[in-house]
Write a protein that holds these residues in place. Structure first.
Motif, PDB file in Angstrom:
ATOM      1  N   ALA A 137      19.140   6.727 -21.070  1.00  9.20           N
ATOM      2  CA  ALA A 137      19.519   8.018 -20.498  1.00  9.20           C
ATOM      3  C   ALA A 137      18.486   8.495 -19.483  1.00  9.20           C
ATOM      4  CB  ALA A 137      19.685   9.051 -21.614  1.00  9.20           C
ATOM      5  N   LEU A 138      17.218   8.321 -19.789  1.00 14.52           N
ATOM      6  CA  LEU A 138      16.156   8.749 -18.884  1.00 14.52           C
ATOM      7  C   LEU A 138      16.170   7.931 -17.596  1.00 14.52           C
ATOM      8  CD1 LEU A 138      13.770  10.560 -18.309  1.00 14.52           C
ATOM      9  CD2 LEU A 138      12.329   9.042 -19.694  1.00 14.52           C
ATOM     10  N   SER A 139      16.403   6.640 -17.709  1.00 16.18           N
ATOM     11  CA  SER A 139      16.491   5.792 -16.527  1.00 16.18           C
ATOM     12  C   SER A 139      17.613   6.278 -15.612  1.00 16.18           C
ATOM     13  CB  SER A 139      16.734   4.335 -16.933  1.00 16.18           C
ATOM     14  OG  SER A 139      16.907   3.528 -15.798  1.00 16.18           O
ATOM     15  N   GLU A 140      18.751   6.552 -16.195  1.00 13.57           N
ATOM     16  CA  GLU A 140      19.883   7.058 -15.414  1.00 13.57           C
ATOM     17  C   GLU A 140      19.529   8.398 -14.751  1.00 13.57           C
ATOM     18  OE1 GLU A 140      23.839   8.698 -17.116  1.00 13.57           O
ATOM     19  OE2 GLU A 140      24.092   6.523 -16.879  1.00 13.57           O
ATOM     20  N   ASP A 141      18.885   9.279 -15.490  1.00 12.73           N
ATOM     21  CA  ASP A 141      18.481  10.573 -14.934  1.00 12.73           C
ATOM     22  C   ASP A 141      17.486  10.401 -13.782  1.00 12.73           C
ATOM     23  OD1 ASP A 141      20.059  11.881 -16.792  1.00 12.73           O
ATOM     24  OD2 ASP A 141      18.368  12.596 -18.004  1.00 12.73           O
ATOM     25  N   LEU A 142      16.535   9.498 -13.938  1.00 14.86           N
ATOM     26  CA  LEU A 142      15.533   9.292 -12.892  1.00 14.86           C
ATOM     27  C   LEU A 142      16.172   8.735 -11.622  1.00 14.86           C
ATOM     28  CD1 LEU A 142      12.581   7.846 -15.004  1.00 14.86           C
ATOM     29  CD2 LEU A 142      12.787  10.159 -14.060  1.00 14.86           C
ATOM     30  N   LEU A 143      17.054   7.754 -11.783  1.00 13.55           N
ATOM     31  CA  LEU A 143      17.724   7.191 -10.604  1.00 13.55           C
ATOM     32  C   LEU A 143      18.611   8.225  -9.931  1.00 13.55           C
ATOM     33  CD1 LEU A 143      18.627   3.572 -11.752  1.00 13.55           C
ATOM     34  CD2 LEU A 143      16.679   4.372 -10.412  1.00 13.55           C
ATOM     35  N   ALA A 144      19.345   8.991 -10.739  1.00 11.69           N
ATOM     36  CA  ALA A 144      20.185  10.043 -10.167  1.00 11.69           C
ATOM     37  C   ALA A 144      19.322  11.088  -9.463  1.00 11.69           C
ATOM     38  CB  ALA A 144      21.029  10.691 -11.256  1.00 11.69           C
ATOM     39  N   GLY A 145      18.177  11.397 -10.026  1.00  9.24           N
ATOM     40  CA  GLY A 145      17.268  12.353  -9.400  1.00  9.24           C
ATOM     41  C   GLY A 145      16.728  11.853  -8.071  1.00  9.24           C
ATOM     42  N   ILE A 146      16.341  10.594  -8.033  1.00 10.16           N
ATOM     43  CA  ILE A 146      15.823  10.005  -6.789  1.00 10.16           C
ATOM     44  C   ILE A 146      16.909  10.000  -5.724  1.00 10.16           C
ATOM     45  CG2 ILE A 146      15.041   7.846  -5.718  1.00 10.16           C
ATOM     46  CD1 ILE A 146      13.562   7.296  -8.447  1.00 10.16           C
ATOM     47  N   GLN A 147      18.081   9.483  -6.080  1.00 13.85           N
ATOM     48  CA  GLN A 147      19.167   9.389  -5.105  1.00 13.85           C
ATOM     49  C   GLN A 147      19.660  10.771  -4.678  1.00 13.85           C
ATOM     50  OE1 GLN A 147      20.362   6.555  -3.546  1.00 13.85           O
ATOM     51  NE2 GLN A 147      18.562   5.646  -4.507  1.00 13.85           N
ATOM     52  N   GLY A 148      19.784  11.668  -5.630  1.00 20.46           N
ATOM     53  CA  GLY A 148      20.219  13.019  -5.302  1.00 20.46           C
ATOM     54  C   GLY A 148      19.229  13.733  -4.415  1.00 20.46           C
ATOM     55  N   ALA A 149      17.955  13.518  -4.659  1.00 25.47           N
ATOM     56  CA  ALA A 149      16.922  14.145  -3.837  1.00 25.47           C
ATOM     57  C   ALA A 149      16.978  13.632  -2.403  1.00 25.47           C
ATOM     58  CB  ALA A 149      15.539  13.905  -4.436  1.00 25.47           C
TER      59      ALA A 149
END
Length: 176
Positions: A137-149
């Motif tokens: 879940a954290l990996s998914e959140d981090l990738l989504a955060g990077i891409q979203g940013a």
């Protein structure tokens, strides 16, 4: 030549990357381009995606998988990503392909890129002490955060959005 092609696709998307823009960016005529890329624009884009995947494999995925200290590997990922995306001033070309009309044409390459990143990061997070489900879940959140940013920084025309987001994501996993 692939970096120049990549910048054309990054700036104009697959659909907007006309042969005129490509010849201007590469300095090559149409005949030379078709000699090098008999598959045309699709082959050019596919080879650019392979090059990007290779860069991320060497500079992000392998360090995540192989760095003995998992947290150091994760910190390295953040530094490499920050440098690659020029602190938020450069959009993710793989993301451009994922969101554009040519998405289905390049779906396997796009999916493979994000899957490799997610798996390498989740594995590093597990080695750093997170339980399997929490790491996933954290990996998914981090990738989504990077891409979203990246998207938000581009939309707001404010690269600092990316820098601030990376800082918060690093703190979330205990990286200074």
């Amino acid at each position: 030549m692939l970096p120049q092609l990549g910048e054309v696709f990054r700036e104009h998307g697959y659909e907007g990357a006309s042969l005129t823009l490509i010849t201007k960016a590469t300095g090559l005529g149409k005949g030379s381009l078709y000699h090098l890329f008999p598959g045309g624009k699709q082959q050019m884009a596919a080879e650019v995606l392979v090059e990007i995947d290779g860069w991320f494999e060497r500079n992000v995925f392998v360090p995540l998988r192989k760095t003995e200290d998992a947290r150091a590997g994760i910190a390295h990922m953040f530094d490499a990503v920050d440098a690659y995306f020029r602190s938020g001033r450069r959009v993710c070309l793989v993301g451009v392909f994922a969101l554009g009309a040519a998405r289905d044409e390049f779906a396997a390459a796009v999916r493979g890129y994000f899957k490799a990143w997610d798996e390498a990061l989740a594995a590093a997070l597990r080695r750093a002490g997170y339980e399997r489900a929490e790491a996933a879940a954290l990996s998914e959140d981090l990738l989504a955060g990077i891409q979203g940013a990246l998207v938000l920084a581009r939309a707001a025309d404010d690269a600092k959005v990316f820098t601030r987001t990376l800082g918060r994501l690093k703190k979330r996993v205990g990286i200074k």
